[in-house]
Write an enzyme that holds these catalytic residues in place. Sequence first.
Site, PDB file in Angstrom:
ATOM      1  CG  ASP A  50      -2.066  -0.896   1.198  1.00 46.06           C
ATOM      2  OD1 ASP A  50      -2.197  -1.643   0.209  1.00 46.06           O
ATOM      3  OD2 ASP A  50      -2.854  -0.892   2.154  1.00 46.06           O
ATOM      4  CG  HIS A 196       2.140   0.100   4.516  1.00 43.86           C
ATOM      5  ND1 HIS A 196       1.776  -0.903   5.398  1.00 43.86           N
ATOM      6  CD2 HIS A 196       1.028   0.850   4.309  1.00 43.86           C
ATOM      7  CE1 HIS A 196       0.503  -0.757   5.720  1.00 43.86           C
ATOM      8  NE2 HIS A 196       0.021   0.283   5.073  1.00 43.86           N
TER       9      HIS A 196
END
Length: 246
Positions: A50, A196
Amino acid sequence: MTRRAAVAAALAGLALVHAGPGATWLAAVRRRLPRLAGAGRDDHVALTFDDGPDPRSTPRFLDELGRLDCRATFFVLGEMLERHPEVGRRIAAEGHELAVHGWRHTNALLARPGAVTAEMGRAAALVGSVTGERPVWYRPPYGVLSAEALVAARAHRLRPVLCTVWGKDWTASATPESVMARLLPGLQGGATVVLHDSDHTSAAGCWRSALGALPEVVGRCREAGLLVGPLREHEVGSGSGELWMS
């Protein structure tokens, strides 16, 4: 999506609005809606990232994924892809999948009416323009879905998907060891993992913890006889087991 599934998803979204931010992470919600959680093939783990693309960090993830001969799904923010389309093009060129994480990292429950719909469509169009392929998946920032976000995703032909396990790699105290400790209980067939590849919306430099853990994440899965790849290969909704996040 069948009518029954669509109604269930809409009702879940309305419930989340009343439950407040973070409700999509609740075990009860994911247990009742395994497709929303990202439960997939029993012999496969979906690897997702992400908040990018970020020229400071995403290329390092791409280098490591290339070394591991592994593909993943990158949930990109529109504002980041607009600034760094060359990184988005590299993601696609190296066989990874781009998906929509919104335009900005905004909590859907705090957005003005219509904003989520407009920004989701704008981000989806940009992904299509950069990669030449229409995106399939949508993951809401903070994992928070509103009723508008659910309706907008359907209108933009995007499938909402969260995750079954995350590494809590966005904190300043995260390390590769803490990320692995967090992931291991849920690192099983059918899991959707979220890490992430950028610190754009989190603690400075925290992406290093995810990058450091990545070889062990892939290695542990392969040692267990599991395939690791993007959501497009995960067959979301096909798994038979219950998946939990620790």
